[in-house]
Design a protein around this motif. Structure first.
Motif, PDB file in Angstrom:
ATOM      1  N   ASN A  53       7.410   8.365   0.454  1.00  0.00           N
ATOM      2  CA  ASN A  53       5.825   7.886   1.471  1.00  0.00           C
ATOM      3  C   ASN A  53       5.094   7.504   2.921  1.00  0.00           C
ATOM      4  O   ASN A  53       4.657   7.356   3.115  1.00  0.00           O
ATOM      5  N   ALA A  85      10.874  -3.040  -0.031  1.00  0.00           N
ATOM      6  CA  ALA A  85       8.939  -2.221  -0.066  1.00  0.00           C
ATOM      7  C   ALA A  85       8.618  -2.189   1.497  1.00  0.00           C
ATOM      8  O   ALA A  85       7.901  -1.450   1.978  1.00  0.00           O
ATOM      9  N   THR A 115       8.486   8.626  -3.813  1.00  0.00           N
ATOM     10  CA  THR A 115      10.446   7.654  -3.250  1.00  0.00           C
ATOM     11  C   THR A 115       9.668   6.547  -1.974  1.00  0.00           C
ATOM     12  O   THR A 115       8.949   7.424  -1.620  1.00  0.00           O
ATOM     13  N   HIS A 160      12.494   5.326  -5.998  1.00  0.00           N
ATOM     14  CA  HIS A 160      10.954   4.843  -5.946  1.00  0.00           C
ATOM     15  C   HIS A 160      10.472   3.555  -5.838  1.00  0.00           C
ATOM     16  O   HIS A 160      10.708   2.833  -6.093  1.00  0.00           O
ATOM     17  N   VAL A 161       8.610   3.597  -4.955  1.00  0.00           N
ATOM     18  CA  VAL A 161       8.860   2.290  -4.662  1.00  0.00           C
ATOM     19  C   VAL A 161       8.890   1.454  -6.059  1.00  0.00           C
ATOM     20  O   VAL A 161       9.332  -0.045  -5.513  1.00  0.00           O
ATOM     21  N   ASP A 162       8.434   1.445  -7.462  1.00  0.00           N
ATOM     22  CA  ASP A 162       8.442   0.981  -8.589  1.00  0.00           C
ATOM     23  C   ASP A 162      10.338  -0.070  -8.515  1.00  0.00           C
ATOM     24  O   ASP A 162       9.903  -0.948  -9.411  1.00  0.00           O
ATOM     25  N   GLU A 163      11.194   1.004  -8.027  1.00  0.00           N
ATOM     26  CA  GLU A 163      12.683   0.918  -8.570  1.00  0.00           C
ATOM     27  C   GLU A 163      12.538  -0.604  -7.651  1.00  0.00           C
ATOM     28  O   GLU A 163      13.824  -1.163  -7.432  1.00  0.00           O
ATOM     29  N   PHE A 184       2.953   4.428  -2.089  1.00  0.00           N
ATOM     30  CA  PHE A 184       2.612   5.222  -3.842  1.00  0.00           C
ATOM     31  C   PHE A 184       3.418   4.205  -5.127  1.00  0.00           C
ATOM     32  O   PHE A 184       5.185   5.228  -4.315  1.00  0.00           O
ATOM     33  N   GLN A 185       3.227   4.009  -5.496  1.00  0.00           N
ATOM     34  CA  GLN A 185       4.698   3.085  -6.769  1.00  0.00           C
ATOM     35  C   GLN A 185       5.050   4.756  -7.096  1.00  0.00           C
ATOM     36  O   GLN A 185       6.547   4.614  -7.504  1.00  0.00           O
ATOM     37  N   HIS A 186       4.225   5.922  -7.502  1.00  0.00           N
ATOM     38  CA  HIS A 186       5.531   6.802  -8.245  1.00  0.00           C
ATOM     39  C   HIS A 186       6.363   7.442  -7.205  1.00  0.00           C
ATOM     40  O   HIS A 186       6.506   8.466  -7.820  1.00  0.00           O
ATOM     41  N   ASN A 202       0.569  -1.273   0.118  1.00  0.00           N
ATOM     42  CA  ASN A 202       0.024   0.298   0.356  1.00  0.00           C
ATOM     43  C   ASN A 202       0.943   1.350  -0.185  1.00  0.00           C
ATOM     44  O   ASN A 202       0.626   2.376   0.965  1.00  0.00           O
TER      45      ASN A 202
END
Ligand code: ADP
Ligand code: MG
Length: 244
Positions: A101, A146, A97, A137-140, A93-95, A91
């Motif tokens: 977050n 995470a 850092t 970033h969370v998606d990295e 925010f992917q976009h 939970n």
């Protein structure tokens, strides 16, 4: 270590015809680590969600630090801020850092100044070993990273109790250990915790008490040495036999 922070009495919850919690009694004292184990569908998540006010119970009571959650005079918003929760999915925010977050609940809910929020967030990221990834970033980052960031975000609010709902179930097997180590360190630091997990070895290591839920009731509870190695109830034995 004897002051109750959480007192659950005869808690009941149904979804339509389905009775999911059939009278749960559970007390957690400050500093205690309680693990909840049990088969999928036994009501573990619903129990945590009733504690965190994500579900409204049908009956019974939940007292947090002596305040009844169902009392209309209770400030639920204020209470919720004192309870940290970490879910299976992170939970985040992917976009954004990792740092953003963690800062977000501080600058919004707490209305903290950015500089102060950053200081708190960096401190908590350090604690979970994620400081060096603060600008990623969370998606990295990996699922384990995470989840550690999600734990840091919850800790930023300085909760009095942390609720974990299967925090490692969505992770690749090789990422499970790093997250369990962070939770273990939190336990050692004296954090009060209620942890739903299928990691039996971890529950054995970390818990003061283990609660086995079966079909909406607490079937058995006790110290890990008893519940895991000398269970009293046939249902507990049967459940644990699936993990050997
Ligand atoms: P566990 O976490 O132990 O797997 P849950 O508390 O998630 O169990 O679910 C217990 C039962 O309640 C399951 O049968 C589930 O399908 C049902 N349930 C949970 N949440 C809802 C909901 N919002 N609406 C309807 N049924 C639900
Ligand atoms: Mg669940």
């Amino acid at each position: 270590m004897s002051e109750p922070i959480l007192t659950i009495r005869n808690l009941r919850k149904s979804f339509g015809e389905l009775s999911v919690l059939k009278g749960i009694d559970l007390t957690v004292v400050r500093g205690e680590v309680v693990s909840i184990i049990g088969a999928s569908g036994s009501g573990k998540s619903t129990l945590l969600r009733c504690v965190n006010l994500l579900e409204e119970p049908d009956g019974g009571s939940v007292l947090f630090d002596g305040e009844d959650l169902s009392d209309p005079r209770t400030d639920l918003r204020a209470l919720r801020e004192r309870i940290g929760m970490v879910f299976q999915g992170f939970n985040l925010f992917q976009h954004k850092t990792v740092l953003e977050n963690c800062m977000l609940p501080l600058t919004t809910v707490r209305r903290m100044k950015r500089a102060e929020a950053q200081q708190v967030a960096e401190q908590e990221l350090e604690r979970v070993g994620m400081y060096e990834f603060r600008d990623a970033h969370v998606d990295e980052i990996s699922g384990g990273q995470a989840q550690r960031a999600a734990i840091a975000r919850a800790l930023c609010m300085r909760p009095e109790i942390m609720l974990f709902d299967e925090p490692t179930s969505a992770l690749d097997p090789e990422k499970v250990g790093e997250v369990l180590n962070v939770i273990k360190a939190l336990a050692d630091s004296g954090m009060t915790m209620l942890i739903v997990t299928h990691e039996m070895q971890f529950a054995d290591d970390v818990s003061d008490r283990v609660v086995f839920m079966d079909a909406g009731v607490i079937c058995e509870e006790g110290p890990p040495s008893v519940v895991f190695r000398n269970p009293r109830q046939p249902r507990t034995k049967e459940f644990l036999s699936r993990y050997h």
